[in-house]
Write an enzyme that holds these catalytic residues in place. Structure first.
Site, PDB file in Angstrom:
ATOM      1  N   LYS B  45       0.790  -1.000   0.199  1.00  0.00           N
ATOM      2  CA  LYS B  45       0.241   0.077   0.116  1.00  0.00           C
ATOM      3  C   LYS B  45       0.870   0.728  -0.319  1.00  0.00           C
ATOM      4  O   LYS B  45       1.882   0.877   0.348  1.00  0.00           O
ATOM      5  CB  LYS B  45      -0.967   0.114   1.414  1.00  0.00           C
ATOM      6  CG  LYS B  45      -2.008   1.054   1.282  1.00  0.00           C
ATOM      7  CD  LYS B  45      -3.312   0.303   1.777  1.00  0.00           C
ATOM      8  CE  LYS B  45      -4.561   1.217   2.782  1.00  0.00           C
ATOM      9  NZ  LYS B  45      -4.742   2.709   0.726  1.00  0.00           N
ATOM     10  N   CYS B 128      -2.479   9.567  -7.257  1.00  0.00           N
ATOM     11  CA  CYS B 128      -3.473   8.828  -6.771  1.00  0.00           C
ATOM     12  C   CYS B 128      -4.150   9.916  -6.844  1.00  0.00           C
ATOM     13  O   CYS B 128      -4.421  10.923  -6.795  1.00  0.00           O
ATOM     14  CB  CYS B 128      -3.618   8.491  -5.339  1.00  0.00           C
ATOM     15  SG  CYS B 128      -4.882   8.652  -3.854  1.00  0.00           S
ATOM     16  N   LYS B 163       4.169   5.674 -10.929  1.00  0.00           N
ATOM     17  CA  LYS B 163       2.768   4.978 -11.450  1.00  0.00           C
ATOM     18  C   LYS B 163       2.278   6.730 -11.700  1.00  0.00           C
ATOM     19  O   LYS B 163       2.308   7.169 -11.757  1.00  0.00           O
ATOM     20  CB  LYS B 163       2.471   4.541 -10.513  1.00  0.00           C
ATOM     21  CG  LYS B 163       0.772   3.544 -10.187  1.00  0.00           C
ATOM     22  CD  LYS B 163       1.043   2.846  -9.354  1.00  0.00           C
ATOM     23  CE  LYS B 163      -0.797   2.091  -9.762  1.00  0.00           C
ATOM     24  NZ  LYS B 163      -1.278   1.545  -9.134  1.00  0.00           N
TER      25      LYS B 163
END
Lengths: 259, 303
Positions: B45, B128, B163
């Protein structure tokens, strides 16, 4: 997200109320739902009634449950689920052991099992006033046994001690239990002593309810998707059993009873 | 016997499936369970400097063919995560530490810690879509992607994989910036910014209102992104978004991904999804006369 009107609210004790709503989905005894209190929170709740009308039984312990307690009949809640596995009833003579609001998650399995089995139900609470569903257990046809920590009703002492006495007298095939983990740990140990298998219903902080987020991690198990019902032996050896929970940040934290 | 092993830069994998960040990756025992279930690597995570409880529930809801989430980067903080890493790194596969921060300094501190805790690589969460001042709010700007990647690369010796967010006009610009910053590969894609409203409640369902969409519904978006990056930027790509079967994974691999990540696929498939995806890839390769996964990587570009 299913939205349902609360059809009926029943006050069970000074801190516990049951909320009833029309289901429209199938569920098995032991399964839970995620209850959305719009604008406030979403929390996991075991189904305490399963059928055309579904019910949850809520102990007021925090912001979300307090808000739910302030709701009136006609107010709307959201429902996701049902989720998780269910109890696997085995044998012909069952002992069901409930601590506190644990009886809520056990009530549906009692009502199913009693149709073709001999079922004894031991309910324990701190005081007489906090004993839940005693009448409903009697109405189901199961044999009711009560225990209170203060001796105000039934057996004076812990429900696990009452269970020990019952195990010495009766020849049970299986025990089903839900309540504080210290109590369930004792029940599993009694089961070992008397050679009776135990199924336990577990609880942890949850987010997704569907086995993805990992918030309800209990060692290598996901309470929401691998459980919430486990064989006692499966949880007994886990380092987190009766010791740790995960807080919302995911940190391993000491388990506080009744949460 | 088909060879499923692959590599992403210096990262060697026994098979091309990795656990995507944000799914079952917060605790050591679940990371180990995923490794034991057959994943080629696991990504933790996303971890920040301080503990964070994330957004209130509802944080994850099911949609048709998708999940919508706004967990909000809940994590125990890097110091507390040390004990998870100590256990997780004892497993059979590489553990990739995912990290998030608000600037290059925070990312660098976290990457150094992850390397110290035994991470095989770090993944930079620059994507995110539901945390203020973090994730895609930084990572949508190629300048930040380059600067943060360069800063982290300069302070650790393990591979660094930014990412990337698909919520931009051109994800290729972000991949190019990552390459300029020295990234060992890029991960594409993070979730797609999305919202669901309950008409009966008259409000968005997620407490954060906006979240990220993942799962089967977004696979064509991810495949397109990976394909475009492969065409323009000479950098290894890890493909992610909507993979739950071997054929899903093969789309990404043929688009040019060297490996894939699976997250929401755990919803229906459980932790066993990694083994089933590998088996399906293996069967496909056998059926089509290939002896190695390498035969099909980027295959869709030769047409």
């Amino acid at each position: 997200m299913l939205i349902r009107k609360i059809e009926k609210i029943v006050t069970e004790s000074h801190h516990t109320k049951s909320f009833y709503f029309k289901g429209g989905f199938d569920a098995n005894p032991g399964q839970f739902v995620m209850i959305w209190i719009p604008g406030v929170d979403e929390i996991p709740m075991g189904l305490s009634t399963i059928g055309e009308t579904m019910g949850i039984t809520v102990h007021s312990v925090g912001v979300a449950t307090e808000k739910l307690h302030s709701f009136n009949e006609g107010d709307k809640i959201g429902i996701r689920g049902p989720y998780g596995n269910s109890f696997d009833i085995q044998g012909s003579k069952l002992l069901v052991i409930a601590g506190g609001t644990g009886i809520a998650s056990l009530m549906p399995v009692v009502e199913v099992a009693v149709k073709d089995r001999d079922v004894d139900v031991a309910i324990g609470a701190l005081t007489k006033e906090e004993l839940l569903f005693a009448r409903r257990v009697e109405d189901s046809g199961a044999n009711l046994k009560l225990a209170t920590d203060d001796g105000s009703e039934g057996f004076h002492g812990f429900v696990s001690d009452l269970a020990g006495d019952l195990l010495s007298e009766g020849d049970y095939d299986q025990m089903l239990t839900c309540g504080p983990e210290a109590m369930m740990k004792k029940v599993i140990e009694l089961g070992r002593e008397h050679n009776v298998r135990t199924q336990v219903s577990m609880e942890r902080f949850m987010r997704c309810g569907i086995g993805v987020c990992g918030s309800c991690a209990f060692d290598g198990l996901r309470i929401c998707a691998d459980g919430p019902v486990f064989d006692g032996e499966e949880v007994y050896g886990k380092g987190d059993f009766n010791k740790h929970r995960r807080d919302p940040a995911g940190k391993r934290t000491p388990l506080i009873p009744n949460l | 016997m088909v060879d499923l092993s692959t590599s992403v830069g210096k990262l060697q994998l026994r098979n091309p499936t990795m656990l995507a960040s944000g799914v079952l990756g917060e605790t050591a025992e679940l990371l180990l369970r995923v490794a034991d279930s057959g994943a080629g690597a696991v990504v933790t995570k996303s971890i920040g400097l301080e503990p964070r409880e994330g957004h209130p529930n509802p944080t994850v809801i099911e949609m048709e063919h998708a999940l919508l989430n706004a967990v909000g980067l809940a994590n125990p903080g890097i110091e507390a995560f040390k004990e998870e890493m100590e256990v997780a790194t004892k497993g059979a596969v590489p553990v990739i530490g995912s990290i998030f921060g608000k600037n290059v300094d925070e990312f660098t501190k976290l990457a150094v810690k992850m390397e110290e805790f035994g991470a095989t690589a770090v993944e930079l969460n620059l994507s995110c879509p539901h945390a203020e001042g973090l994730g895609h709010e930084i990572g949508a700007d190629p300048k930040n992607v380059e600067e943060i990647t360069k800063g982290v690369k300069g302070s650790v010796s393990i591979p660094v994989f930014p990412k990337l967010t698909p919520n931009v006009k051109d994800i290729v610009e972000l991949a190019d910036a990552a390459a300029k910053g020295g990234a060992d590969g890029v991960v594409a894609i993070n979730t797609v910014r999305a919202m669901a409203i309950s008409p009966e409640a008259g409000m968005p369902i997620l407490a954060n209102k906006i979240g990220g969409l993942s799962g089967t519904a977004i696979r064509p978006i991810g495949v397109r992104c990976v394909y475009e990056i492969w065409e323009e930027v000479p950098i290894p790509v890890i493909g992610v978004g909507g993979i739950s079967t071997g054929m899903d994974a093969l789309e990404y691999l043929m688009a040019g991904a060297s490996a894939v990540q699976i997250g929401s696929g755990v919803w229906i498939g459980g932790p066993e999804v990694f083994a089933s995806v590998c088996k399906e890839i293996e069967e496909f390769l056998e059926r089509n006369g290939h002896s190695s996964l390498n035969d099909v990587l980027g295959a869709a570009h030769s047409c």
